[in-house]
Design an enzyme around this catalytic site. Sequence first.
Site, short mmCIF file in Angstrom:
data_model
loop_
_atom_site.label_atom_id
_atom_site.label_comp_id
_atom_site.label_asym_id
_atom_site.label_seq_id
_atom_site.Cartn_x
_atom_site.Cartn_y
_atom_site.Cartn_z
N GLY A 72 0.82 -1.18 0.00
CA GLY A 72 0.00 0.00 0.00
C GLY A 72 0.86 1.24 0.00
O GLY A 72 2.09 1.17 -0.16
N ALA A 73 0.22 2.38 0.20
CA ALA A 73 0.95 3.64 0.16
C ALA A 73 1.91 3.78 1.34
O ALA A 73 2.92 4.48 1.25
CB ALA A 73 -0.04 4.81 0.17
N LYS B 74 4.45 -2.36 3.16
CA LYS B 74 4.48 -3.59 2.38
C LYS B 74 4.20 -4.75 3.33
O LYS B 74 4.59 -4.71 4.49
CB LYS B 74 5.84 -3.77 1.69
CG LYS B 74 6.15 -2.71 0.65
CD LYS B 74 7.54 -2.92 0.04
CE LYS B 74 7.83 -1.83 -0.99
NZ LYS B 74 9.20 -1.99 -1.57
N LYS C 123 3.99 -6.89 8.34
CA LYS C 123 3.72 -5.58 7.74
C LYS C 123 4.89 -4.66 8.07
O LYS C 123 5.16 -4.39 9.24
CB LYS C 123 2.42 -5.01 8.29
CG LYS C 123 2.04 -3.64 7.73
CD LYS C 123 0.71 -3.18 8.29
CE LYS C 123 0.29 -1.82 7.77
NZ LYS C 123 -1.02 -1.40 8.29
N ASP D 37 -11.28 3.31 7.37
CA ASP D 37 -10.83 2.84 6.05
C ASP D 37 -11.40 1.45 5.76
O ASP D 37 -10.69 0.55 5.33
CB ASP D 37 -9.30 2.80 6.00
CG ASP D 37 -8.76 2.77 4.58
OD1 ASP D 37 -9.52 3.12 3.65
OD2 ASP D 37 -7.59 2.40 4.38
#
Length: 373
Positions: free
Chosen positions: A58-59, A62, A76, A173
Amino acid sequence: MWGSMLLPPPKTSSSEFIPFCRKMESGSRFYSGDEFRLDSKWLVDPKHLFVGPRIGEGAHAKVYEGKYKNQTVAIKVLHKGETPEEITKRQGRFAREVEMLSRVQHKNLVKFIGACMEPVMVIVTELLLGGTLRKYCLNMRPRCLDTRVAVGFALDIARAMECLHSHGIIHRDLKPENLLLTADHKTVKLADFGLAREESLTEMMTAETGTYRWMAPELYSTVTLRQGEKKHYNHKVDAYSFAIVLWELLHNKLPFEGMSNLQAAYAAAFKNVRPSADNLPEELNLILTSCWQEDANARPNFSQIIQMLLDYLYTIAPPEPAIPSRIFTENTVLPPESPGTSSLMAVRDDGGTPKAQTEDEPKGFFFCFKQCY
């Protein structure tokens, strides 16, 4: 030997795992208790952490498949940032995510295993082999999910959200990419607390937080906010996002299809546009339209959403009536042809010989319902 930074996964074999970092030189440290305030039971020792293939990106991070003390896990790795301001901001985000993960446990939340801050910021969780809900739905297209499966997944998500909200946490989110499936594709778990915040914070929260297509309208302002300016909203932003996810589960289509992310957000925020809830059962239509109302205060909470989903499940597959317990009492005597006598008799095969009921024979919907929900 490997450097102190994370290496890319090996290209030769996806099943091979490599050490997360080499043995640190004298005087170096893995983490500092003063910098990273977390109960020692949650601190991960990087020396026992091994990294496999990358499974997501993602932004801000990883995600890799890995092993920790012989346990298969998801690792993560958060990006550090370039400028001092960016580094500080990402460290704060990391600390919030870890604090929330360590504080809240639920069967529909990804299981937190631990974290460390050195040599890089790492969060370790259980590895869910079923992949993301986004991938699952894409693989099903153009077919739709069975309605009972879709509503069952929605119940899992709603229960996870109810747990978070009961602890005063807003996820902010909620979307298919942050929902993971177990290997048997029967259970959904919520992941990625990177944008989650405490609702009780006295400071106003940042606007335009989340992913545009699933964001609640109140996360935007009719007047463009200056950089860093705050606006207020509450946990009902998650109810809106849930409605968009539920719509996807029922239709297996991208919401606001044909629009870019920004166009979808603009249409929802300023034109009150929503995906079509037509051609749905009345009960599901009501859930969707109530959850994505423009007035956040009019949206139901997740306890109410769960009850509405359960009520709908009951209408499409009501539980079988239970046999009154009194007929099982020791002193009960039934006439030979009495109604109900057959229910107490052993099942017979073709030769008339009594046959014992096996474990794998159907036990009725009510039994399965209690097991699943």
